[in-house]
Design an enzyme around this catalytic site. Sequence first.
Site, PDB file in Angstrom:
ATOM      1  N   CYS A  20       0.851  -1.183   0.000  1.00  0.00           N
ATOM      2  CA  CYS A  20       0.000   0.000   0.000  1.00  0.00           C
ATOM      3  C   CYS A  20       0.890   1.237   0.000  1.00  0.00           C
ATOM      4  O   CYS A  20       1.806   1.356   0.820  1.00  0.00           O
ATOM      5  CB  CYS A  20      -0.901  -0.008   1.234  1.00  0.00           C
ATOM      6  SG  CYS A  20      -1.904   1.488   1.406  1.00  0.00           S
ATOM      7  N   CYS A  54       0.304   3.176   3.630  1.00  0.00           N
ATOM      8  CA  CYS A  54       0.736   2.661   4.935  1.00  0.00           C
ATOM      9  C   CYS A  54       1.800   1.579   4.877  1.00  0.00           C
ATOM     10  O   CYS A  54       2.322   1.171   5.914  1.00  0.00           O
ATOM     11  CB  CYS A  54      -0.464   2.162   5.733  1.00  0.00           C
ATOM     12  SG  CYS A  54      -1.177   0.610   5.107  1.00  0.00           S
ATOM     13  N   CYS A  59      -7.341  -0.966   1.132  1.00  0.00           N
ATOM     14  CA  CYS A  59      -6.357  -1.475   2.077  1.00  0.00           C
ATOM     15  C   CYS A  59      -7.087  -1.662   3.410  1.00  0.00           C
ATOM     16  O   CYS A  59      -7.704  -0.724   3.919  1.00  0.00           O
ATOM     17  CB  CYS A  59      -5.196  -0.507   2.233  1.00  0.00           C
ATOM     18  SG  CYS A  59      -4.040  -0.986   3.549  1.00  0.00           S
ATOM     19  N   CYS A  63      -5.459   0.875   6.292  1.00  0.00           N
ATOM     20  CA  CYS A  63      -5.613   2.336   6.298  1.00  0.00           C
ATOM     21  C   CYS A  63      -6.789   2.834   5.456  1.00  0.00           C
ATOM     22  O   CYS A  63      -6.983   4.036   5.322  1.00  0.00           O
ATOM     23  CB  CYS A  63      -4.321   3.006   5.852  1.00  0.00           C
ATOM     24  SG  CYS A  63      -3.983   2.849   4.088  1.00  0.00           S
ATOM     25  N   CYS A  71      -8.313  -5.102  -9.976  1.00  0.00           N
ATOM     26  CA  CYS A  71      -7.876  -4.079 -10.920  1.00  0.00           C
ATOM     27  C   CYS A  71      -7.450  -2.877 -10.075  1.00  0.00           C
ATOM     28  O   CYS A  71      -8.287  -2.173  -9.511  1.00  0.00           O
ATOM     29  CB  CYS A  71      -9.054  -3.754 -11.830  1.00  0.00           C
ATOM     30  SG  CYS A  71      -8.663  -2.716 -13.217  1.00  0.00           S
TER      31      CYS A  71
END
Length: 130
Positions: A47, A50, A96, A99, A119
């Site tokens: 991510c 984070c 995510c 976060c 995607c």
Amino acid sequence: MKKIQKTEEQWRQELDAETFRIARQQGTERAFTGKYNDTTTPGTYHCACCGTALFDSAVKYDSGSGWPSFYQPLQAEVVAEAIDNSHGMQRIEALCAVCDAHLGHVFPDGPAPTGLRYCINSASLDLRER
């Protein structure tokens, strides 16, 4: 997993403008423009907000959609899903789980073994090469 919560202003200060627009404001990058669309480098995609490990390059494939596509996350619990009714259609948003960054969308037209296509916007990812 422990959730990371920050104010919009904190995210704005930490992220570049494009990552903030996409990951924190549910934006999208234009098809075929993301830095990881054609990438075949071995590694783990994290991510961009984070640092949570989300996808492995071994499950990345060319879906022809113009965005990096994966058929499964590293672990089911690292990618959360939510209903997205924007733009006059209903889709499943991929987030995510740590976060709540907007990653992209999940579609039921991917390859075996899952049949799923995650995607994902390149701006929401950070590739850490092996």
